[in-house]
Structure formats: C-alpha cells, structure tokens
Design an enzyme around this catalytic site. Structure first.
Site, PDB file in Angstrom:
ATOM      1  N   SER A 141       0.835  -1.190   0.000  1.00 51.85           N
ATOM      2  CA  SER A 141       0.000   0.000   0.000  1.00 51.85           C
ATOM      3  C   SER A 141       0.880   1.253   0.000  1.00 51.85           C
ATOM      4  O   SER A 141       1.639   1.475  -0.935  1.00 51.85           O
ATOM      5  CB  SER A 141      -0.953  -0.033   1.195  1.00 51.85           C
ATOM      6  OG  SER A 141      -1.909   0.993   1.117  1.00 51.85           O
TER       7      SER A 141
ATOM      8  N   HIS B 118      -8.470   0.976  -0.761  1.00 44.11           N
ATOM      9  CA  HIS B 118      -8.286   0.011  -1.858  1.00 44.11           C
ATOM     10  C   HIS B 118      -9.604  -0.578  -2.355  1.00 44.11           C
ATOM     11  O   HIS B 118      -9.714  -1.763  -2.615  1.00 44.11           O
ATOM     12  CB  HIS B 118      -7.312  -1.107  -1.428  1.00 44.11           C
ATOM     13  CG  HIS B 118      -5.974  -0.586  -1.027  1.00 44.11           C
ATOM     14  ND1 HIS B 118      -5.106  -0.009  -1.922  1.00 44.11           N
ATOM     15  CD2 HIS B 118      -5.375  -0.516   0.188  1.00 44.11           C
ATOM     16  CE1 HIS B 118      -4.009   0.389  -1.280  1.00 44.11           C
ATOM     17  NE2 HIS B 118      -4.163   0.112   0.003  1.00 44.11           N
TER      18      HIS B 118
END
Length: 318
Positions: free
Chosen positions: A92, A205
């Site tokens: 991430s 996400h």
C-alpha cells in the site's frame, strides 16, 4: 556467491510514537533524511515521529509521512552498511518508498507526493465519516479462508470488495457498513475462522475511494515518473513494473484496487529462485514487522527468511 537484497516497505498502520529514533541517533545519514524531509514538506518530521500522540499520528496525513520518513531513514542507514536493494516492493503506502528505492521517484518527489496522498485520503475519509455518521464504511479482516474464496464471496455482495490479499489465510475486505456485515456473515458460513472489523479511517483500496483517486490523479499531473533502475513490483498488478507511465497509472489505481501482496510475494520468490548465482536476503525496511510475518507464513520462508529492520541493533547485525 554475492549477496543480493529484496526490500519490503510497510504500509499505513505500522506507525508508532518514537519509531526509528535510535536509528537516527546512531546513523547521521538517517537523521539527515529526517531533516531534509522536513525542509521539503514544511512539516517537522522529527516532532511527528517522536513527539506526536498516537491518535494524532494515526491520521492519514500524518502517518503516511511518518512511515515514509522512517523507511527512507532506515534505507539510508543500510546504504552506509553497503546494503542496497536489487528488488523492492511495498505494501500500500509502502509502494512509494519502493518507487523511490527503484529510482522511479527522486527524494523531493516522493516526499511531496506522499504528503499530497495523505492529505487527500484524510480529507475524503473525514467526508465519508461525516456523511455516514455511525454507519461509516470501513474494512474487515477475514481469517482462515484463501483469498480466492474471499474475493468470490465479496463479488456477490453489494458494497463489499476484497482489498488486501495479505496471505493464503488472511484477506481484508473494504466496504459499506452493510456490505461488511454481510461479507463477515457469509465468510463465517463458508468456514472462516474469524472476521475482525478494523479500526481504520476508511474503505481503502476499494471503489469507495474513487474521489480520493480522482484528486490524487490531478495532484500527480506535475510529476514525471522514471524507468525503474532495479526490479520493482506493483500492488495493483502483482507483477513486475517496467513502464514509467504504467507506474504512474498504478499509483492512482492503487487507491481503488486491491493490494495483491500474495502475487507479489510469489513473483519475488520466482525471481530469487531463478538466480542461482547470488544469495538473496529479504528485508522489511521501516517500522513494524507485519510484512516479515506474512512472508514467514509462506513456503518461500523455508529458503529465504525475512527480517524486520527498524532499529540500530538490527541494522548493525546485518
């Protein structure tokens, strides 16, 4: 046989007050990173790392800068020891230190881009929370099912999206409050060991972060991404990154697409297995030990152990 290193960079959630302070005290090069990042961003990074209360540090606009600073500082200390990556990937947020390590972004670029990303995500998360008071979207960790099964379950539920494919038995789902309720129940019915609602600021996400992605795309327009100088892997595709334009697109897609970490681990393991002339070492560079822990649960750990490096002692032991 020469040594080669694969660097894994942690993501948001790894932040803790006081992190990497001993690294900066032991390695002037690490301290210089903190000072230079403060100049570039206009934010007192040392104060952010070492004096900020945990609740404030957990904000996206603070934690993303802090974790990036910690990762870059540790990397600078490792460089003095002659330890530099031949391959890298980040989870991430960690993909941005990875872009820097691979030469896709320079120091000033990565500092400013992460600052923009954190501010954009924090603002959107606050808007989501305000618009859904007491019923805000979020994320839930599903334990005990393979990621493919969790993806299948989520695909059949409105407002639920497989977000972080962490390991063979751990997948994080993002979604609306109703979507998460349904996916948790369905996962348990399918044999999941546990479903844990996470204390996060938003549904990261997933398509629910589209506004943040749109704003971040605009923020990235002024930046030019370079070709990777070392092997780099993408969260979005789970594969090797070779094209600068694709890397820039992925940086935006990152906010609305799942983190395919298990795929990245597999392609890294294939790379190392195919290199018979060098001795590979896997290092988690930055705060926490989540990524080393995830790697340790794979079959690859039998051949290549992952080590978390975020203290002066750990750096000196290499």
């Amino acid at each position: 046989m020469a040594k080669k290193y694969a660097f894994l960079f942690p993501g948001q959630g790894a932040q803790t007050q006081g992190m990497i302070k001993d690294v900066c005290e032991s390695f002037p090069e690490a301290q210089k990173v903190i000072e230079e990042m403060s100049k570039v961003t206009g934010k007192d990074i040392a104060k952010l790392l070492w004096e900020t209360e945990q609740t404030e540090l957990n904000r996206s606009d603070n934690s993303q800068l802090a974790i990036t600073a910690a990762s870059l500082a540790v990397m600078a200390a490792l460089k003095i020891k002659g330890i530099e990556p031949s391959a890298c990937m980040g989870f991430s947020l960690g993909e941005f230190p990875a872009l820097y390590a691979a030469g896709v972004l320079n120091f000033e670029q990565v500092c400013n881009i992460v600052k923009s990303r954190g501010s954009i995500m924090q603002k959107v998360c606050e808007e989501i929370a305000e618009a859904n008071a007491g019923h805000a979207p979020g994320m839930s960790a599903i334990l005990g099912l393979p990621p493919e099964k969790v993806e299948e379950i989520a695909s059949k539920i409105d407002g639920a999206y497989a977000a972080n494919l962490n390991s063979s038995v751990q997948t994080v789902v993002a979604g609306t409050a109703d979507g998460l309720d349904k996916v948790e129940a369905a996962a348990k019915e399918a044999g999941a060991r546990r479903a844990i609602r996470l204390a996060v600021a938003g549904p990261f996400h997933s398509p629910l972060m589209q506004k943040a992605a749109d704003n971040f795309k605009v923020a990235l327009e002024e930046y030019t991404f370079a070709e990777p100088k070392i092997t780099l892997f993408s969260n979005v595709t789970g594969k090797k990154v070779t094209d600068p334009a694709a890397a820039k697109v992925s940086a935006v897609d990152h906010l609305t697409h799942p983190v395919r970490w298990t795929d990245e681990e597999a392609v890294l393991a294939d790379l190392m297995a195919g290199d018979k002339d060098n001795e590979w070492n896997v290092i988690e560079v930055g705060p926490g030990s989540v990524l080393a822990g995830l790697w340790g649960k794979t079959s690859y750990a039998e051949q290549w152990k992952a080590v978390s490096v975020n203290t002066a002692e750990a750096i000196n032991s290499l």
